[in-house]
Design a protein around this motif. Structure first.
Motif, PDB file in Angstrom:
ATOM      1  N   GLY A  40     106.531 -47.309 -59.401  1.00 44.53           N
ATOM      2  CA  GLY A  40     105.257 -47.897 -59.038  1.00 44.53           C
ATOM      3  C   GLY A  40     104.918 -49.122 -59.856  1.00 44.53           C
ATOM      4  N   SER A 306     101.746 -45.292 -58.018  1.00 48.55           N
ATOM      5  CA  SER A 306     103.111 -45.171 -57.508  1.00 48.55           C
ATOM      6  C   SER A 306     103.095 -44.639 -56.084  1.00 48.55           C
ATOM      7  N   GLY A 312     108.714 -50.622 -56.659  1.00 51.54           N
ATOM      8  CA  GLY A 312     108.585 -49.936 -57.934  1.00 51.54           C
ATOM      9  C   GLY A 312     109.014 -50.807 -59.090  1.00 51.54           C
TER      10      GLY A 312
END
Length: 479
Positions: A40, A306, A312
């Motif tokens: 995330g 996330s 990410g």
């Protein structure tokens, strides 16, 4: 993600941003938090709106600043008629589960959320804690190792409740809210967490700065608590135990994430991890927190978001306030906020961490002298803290901090202001307020505080309050 996502919101208490591996700490073990960050976005300049638990949590869940509706104390909890992120989502069709029994943000029943305790939160907690070691340790809020005797403390109860919920989650979109206590003091944890950190490898905490430039409460705490001469190895012992508590918290987070994956919901769930405030942990010769503390170690938040189909491993240095959580979750859920709030959605930063967001982030705390009777009167070991506030209320006078990407300015009702150049002084130890070469910066930030206070002083309800009898007003021409 085409369908509305699920949400896991995990909120520990008193966790410094710099006590997490993903935020640069090389000593603490947080593999699950670090993995969450790798999936995330971490927000490295996210700031809480209040340095104390309940007011900060109220701001997160309303999008209001503490002064907006007077949520400035540990006891002024959210009311049934006030906005609440969990209830907004429930009204929009989400199944909302509140894991555990912690309720220090809400009066009983006001969330209208589903509270699933599964019996764990009512199990005995005897054997947890105990006496403090002899000497100054109680004033450091330190207990040390506790026995692994099968106890079910509130956090373990909340995590087991979350795991049980995820064994059979509902078919419609759901929210799992997991508010935790750790790593809030007392500093205590069982093995293997207690011995996980090498005490000798830890650095010393930040030393006090020039006492002439610091707020008076700092010296008063050192003197009254008797901690002004605590040895470096004692501070490192407290720090290592705190890190052990965080390692245990990280393991519990890993269990919740494992349960989400086991439920087949990993790809359809957005996880938010953040705290309500930080911890001094020996910095400046101080411990715990203070209602008008504005230092970075107290106010910077380890915010991680996330999931949701966003990239990410991202890191954002944008200025972020924790009131931004509410509109972020609502935008991801496709839900309109039913009330005026002061948050700004972080979704653009999830797409582009370098995007512009805010110029300033604000934190407020403290009281007026006239509010002294309403200040808490806690028992041991918080008794000295409470006594200081009642004996000299100006020690906990109202304060507002404003930060931009480079500077911190603190305005205090009863004391001189503070100005810190974080680019060169990240621990905020050298007060530059009053220096001629920084007069322009100080004036700019002072004006920002004034404008913020005026713009956010209160909110006008969207219409007549249906709970109150309505009185017909005369026609405009007859007033």
């Amino acid at each position: 993600m085409t369908n509305r996502p699920n949400f896991v919101i995990l909120m520990p208490d008193q966790l410094r941003a710099d006590a997490v591996g993903a935020f640069g700490n090389p000593y603490v073990s947080t593999p699950h938090l670090d993995a969450l960050a790798a999936r995330g976005t971490t927000f490295h300049q996210a700031y809480v709106q209040h340095p104390v638990c309940s007011p900060s949590r109220a701001s997160v869940l309303t999008g209001w600043y503490p002064h907006t509706a007077g949520h400035r104390t540990l006891t002024h909890l959210l009311k049934e008629h006030e906005p609440n992120l969990l209830r907004i989502l429930k009204d929009a069709g989400y199944h909302v589960t509140w894991a555990g029994a912690r309720g220090d943000t809400f009066a009983p029943g006001v969330t209208e959320a589903s509270v699933h305790e599964y019996g764990f939160s009512t199990m005995p907690t005897t054997g947890y804690g105990g006496d403090y070691p002899d000497g100054v340790w109680s004033r450091l809020f330190y207990r040390g190792p506790v026995p692994d005797d099968g106890r079910i403390d509130p956090d373990e109860a909340a995590v087991r409740s979350a795991e049980r919920f995820l064994e059979n989650p509902p078919e419609r979109p759901w929210v799992l809210f997991v508010p935790l206590v750790a790593p809030h003091c007392p500093f205590q944890v069982e093995e293997p967490w207690f011995s996980m950190v090498d005490r000798d490898a830890l650095p010393d905490p930040a030393a006090p700065g020039d006492p002439s430039g610091e707020p008076r409460y700092m010296g008063a705490i050192r003197e009254r608590y008797g901690i002004g001469e605590v040895a470096p190895e004692q501070w490192r012992e407290v720090m290592a135990t705190y890190y052990g508590m965080i390692a245990r918290l990280d393991d519990q987070l890993g269990r919740v994430m494992g349960a989400v994956a086991g439920a087949g919901a990993a790809d359809s769930t957005v996880t938010l991890f953040f705290a309500d405030h930080g911890e001094y942990l020996g910095d400046f010769g101080l411990i715990e927190k203070w209602p008008s503390a504005m230092h970075d170690c107290i106010t910077r938040d380890p915010l991680i978001i996330s999931g949701g189909g966003f990239d990410g491993g991202q890191a954002s240095d944008a200025m972020v306030e924790m009131v931004d959580v509410l509109p972020t979750v609502l935008e991801l859920a496709g839900v309109e906020a039913p009330h005026r709030h002061f948050g700004r959605s972080l979704v653009p930063l999830l797409r582009d961490p370098a995007a512009q967001h805010r110029e300033y982030a604000f934190t407020e705390g403290g009281f007026t002298v006239e509010e002294e009777p309403q200040m808490e009167r806690p028992g041991f070991p918080y008794d000295l803290k409470g006594a200081l506030q009642h004996e000299d209320p100006e020690l906990v006078g109202k304060a507002v901090a404003v930060r931009d990407r480079e500077w911190t300015y603190v305005w205090r009702l009863y004391e001189a202001p503070e100005l810190y150049h974080r680019a060169e002084d990240p621990q905020e130890r050298v007060n530059l307020a009053g220096r001629a070469e920084h007069a322009g910066t100080e004036r700019r930030l002072h004006d920002a505080v004034l404008r913020w206070m005026v713009e956010t002083a209160d909110v006008i309800p969207p219409g007549p309050d249906p709970r109150l009898p309505q009185v017909a007003l005369p026609a405009p021409g007859n007033r």
